[in-house]
Design an enzyme around this catalytic site. Structure first.
Site, PDB file in Angstrom:
ATOM      1  N   SER A 127       0.788  -1.421   0.184  1.00 21.85           N
ATOM      2  CA  SER A 127      -0.107  -0.336  -0.008  1.00 21.85           C
ATOM      3  C   SER A 127       0.819   1.357   0.377  1.00 21.85           C
ATOM      4  O   SER A 127       1.365   1.823  -1.371  1.00 21.85           O
ATOM      5  CB  SER A 127      -1.179   0.523   1.339  1.00 21.85           C
ATOM      6  OG  SER A 127      -2.580   0.929   0.821  1.00 21.85           O
TER       7      SER A 127
ATOM      8  N   GLU B 167     -10.077  -5.551  -2.725  1.00 22.05           N
ATOM      9  CA  GLU B 167      -9.684  -4.264  -2.023  1.00 22.05           C
ATOM     10  C   GLU B 167      -9.951  -3.481  -1.343  1.00 22.05           C
ATOM     11  O   GLU B 167     -10.381  -3.025  -0.378  1.00 22.05           O
ATOM     12  CB  GLU B 167      -8.103  -2.975  -3.252  1.00 22.05           C
ATOM     13  CG  GLU B 167      -7.064  -4.027  -3.661  1.00 22.05           C
ATOM     14  CD  GLU B 167      -5.855  -4.232  -3.042  1.00 22.05           C
ATOM     15  OE1 GLU B 167      -5.866  -3.751  -1.016  1.00 22.05           O
ATOM     16  OE2 GLU B 167      -5.255  -4.255  -3.209  1.00 22.05           O
TER      17      GLU B 167
ATOM     18  N   HIS C  46      -7.949  -5.403   1.497  1.00 20.10           N
ATOM     19  CA  HIS C  46      -7.492  -4.461   1.591  1.00 20.10           C
ATOM     20  C   HIS C  46      -6.417  -4.641   2.630  1.00 20.10           C
ATOM     21  O   HIS C  46      -6.757  -4.358   3.988  1.00 20.10           O
ATOM     22  CB  HIS C  46      -7.357  -2.985   1.524  1.00 20.10           C
ATOM     23  CG  HIS C  46      -5.889  -1.695   0.943  1.00 20.10           C
ATOM     24  ND1 HIS C  46      -5.279  -2.080  -0.198  1.00 20.10           N
ATOM     25  CD2 HIS C  46      -5.568  -1.664   1.633  1.00 20.10           C
ATOM     26  CE1 HIS C  46      -4.094  -1.033   0.202  1.00 20.10           C
ATOM     27  NE2 HIS C  46      -4.370  -0.380   1.315  1.00 20.10           N
TER      28      HIS C  46
END
Length: 553
Positions: free
Chosen positions: A225, A343, A437
């Protein structure tokens, strides 16, 4: 209404900033301690701990504390010391705002400070010229720490890797640009301080990692990320050239970023954004901002809506990321790159709701996608309900970006390995959080137990979890060693290539071709339209007027 940094809030900002799961905290020193190992670095000697056949060193300063006049300045060398310094405990995390207790990603570090530019090393006891992995944590460029239990590097070290995890400046202290700061800079630029910290840490690794048994000529940068976005920045930054040899990029994005002093792509200049932040802080100038308490400054800037992100300054980040990749000017290194199948699950996507009828849905999409609407509706049909919009959002941000990087490296003749994490387990399925995510992070570290995860994280509880984790660790470590991901008895992972090969991690790794056909082509065409029209790209613009939330990494 005053916006708190809510679980819902950190996600869009995290997604906006390129986020990552920030999780955990603590200073566990392990068991099975024998005689404490000593390592001599370019700054002085360190005494670490011996833990189950590993040598572990924590809280190593790789740069001077960025305080006083060094707040909003390039990182400076750490001071040298005499004698042997204790390296048995984690150092402080960088200053960051609080995260709501209900957030998936709420797991605050034990302590924070501006004096946070430190790193940790896990090494096999007998390591010599071992491959090195340098981990960059996620957290929207605003939260996270190298001390979080999810990021414990012991399982990598047990597989023969020297594993390094670093801290870097976060939030306004790490990413604020301002005209006064540009004037004070020898290069006439500002912002990107957190990225400069990462580069300084990589230089420390090149100078010192041999002392820990690592090979300075075989370094893999790895991040998820915001850490994956940082890794992508490093691939683009000339100053990072030669400091790493491979990259593992888990859920990055290639969206447009503000330019330093000029409005571009529908965004104001980064310096103007910084001026607005100072106004909201009540700081008359940079000197006044430097005099503020760092936690107060960070909290107020966050509540004022500051989104930490890279600045296109012409020196560190010379151009928009996709332009750099299009021209083939990025680092010429092999990559593993990918994302998670879902996600943007409901916990991170409030407000994304499917219109009642197919006709209403088509009209909504057509307002944004125009002639591309038929392609969009084929891939994300009304019959999929809210999942269509949620998965479209994840694909726009992370899927398109990951596949674009795979294609770009392949075009340079470099090995690029694409993956999709699609593993689910009962506790995640019960909360509609399959492959959300950052959910792959515990699996890539092998840290699946509840005490390694944030309190409200769905703890892996399925029959295949450990096997999936072992497979990912084996693929990741073999890639770090040789540039080719391999795992005994598991599918051969083919480079992306013209056939668009990928591996999908479900209950077991599954090899395939052309994941979600048409997805990349749709979002690439839309991004090109946005760029041509002078608008920003790489974010879910206009999808159901989705609110920019703040909940994830």
């Amino acid at each position: 209404m005053k916006r708190l940094v809510t679980s819902a809030a950190l996600m869009a900002a995290a997604l906006l900033a390129g986020a990552c799961a920030s999780v955990g905290g603590g200073t566990a020193t392990g068991t099975g301690v024998s005689s404490a190992p000593v390592a001599t670095t370019s700054h002085g000697a360190l005494r670490g701990t011996a833990e189950d056949g590993l040598r572990v060193f924590r809280g190593i300063a790789y740069a001077a504390p960025p305080v006083g006049d060094l707040r909003w300045a390039s990182p400076q060398p750490a001071a040298r010391w005499d004698g042997v310094r204790d390296a048995s405990r984690f150092g402080p995390a960088c200053v960051q705002p609080p995260v709501p207790a209900a957030s998936l990603y709420n797991d605050p570090p034990a302590s924070t400070s501006e004096d946070c530019l430190n790193l940790n090393v896990w090494a096999p006891e007998d390591a010599q010229n071992a491959p090195v992995i340098v981990w960059i944590h996620g957290g929207s460029l605003r939260i996270g720490a190298n001390s979080l239990p999810m990021y414990d590097g012991a399982n990598y070290a047990r597989r023969g890797v020297v594993f390094v995890s670093l801290n870097y400046r976060l939030g306004p202290l790490g990413w604020l640009a301002h005209e006064e700061l540009s004037e004070q800079s020898p290069d006439g630029i500002s912002g990107n301080y957190g990225l400069l910290d990462q580069i300084a840490a990589l230089r420390w690794v090149r100078e010192n990692i041999a002392e820990f048994g690592g090979d300075p000529g075989n370094v893999t940068v790895m991040g998820e990320s915001a850490g994956a976005l940082s890794t992508t920045y490093l691939m683009a930054a000339p100053q990072a050239r030669g400091l790493f040899d491979k990259a593992i990029i888990q859920s990055t994005n290639l969206r447009s970023f503000p330019e330093l002093s000029e409005a571009a792509n529908g965004m104001p200049p980064a310096e103007r954004i910084g001026s607005g932040v100072l106004e909201k802080l009540g700081a008359a100038d940079i000197d006044a901002a430097r005099a503020m308490d760092p936690q107060t400054l960070t909290n107020k800037a966050t509540l004022a809506g500051f989104v930490p992100q890279g600045t296109i300054d012409g020196t560190i980040l010379t151009d928009q990321l996709n332009e750099i990749f299009d021209r083939g000017e990025q680092a010429r290194v092999p990559v593993i790159v990918g994302y998670n199948a879902h996600e943007y699950r409901p916990v991170g996507g409030p407000g994304l709701r499917m219109p009642a009828t197919p006709e209403q849905y088509e009209a909504m999409i057509e307002r944004v996608y125009g002639a591309l609407t038929p392609q969009f509706l084929r891939i994300y049909p009304h019959s999929d309900g809210d999942d269509a919009l949620l998965d479209a959002t994840g694909d726009i941000i992370f899927g398109w970006s990951g596949e674009r990087i795979a294609q770009s490296q392949d075009a340079l003749g470099l090995p690029a390995y694409f993956y999709v994490f699609d593993h689910c387990y009962p506790s995640a399925r019960a909360r509609d959080l399959c492959a959300f995510h950052a959910s792959e992070v515990p699996f890539t570290f092998g840290n699946l137990d509840a005490d390694a995860l944030p309190e409200v994280w769905p703890v892996p509880d399925g029959p295949h979890d450990r096997a999936v984790s072992d497979a990912m660790l084996d693929y990741w470590t073999s890639f770090a060693a040789s540039g080719r991901p391999q795992a005994d008895g598991l599918p051969v992972w083919q480079p992306y290539g013209s056939a668009q090969h990928y591996v999908r991690f479900d209950d077991a790794p599954l090899a395939g071709r052309d994941y979600r056909p048409g997805m990349f082509e749709l979002h690439e065409a839309f991004a090109a339209q946005q760029r041509a029209a002078g608008r920003s790209w790489g974010m879910p613009a206009g999808l159901n007027a989705a609110p920019q939330s703040d909940d994830t990494e």
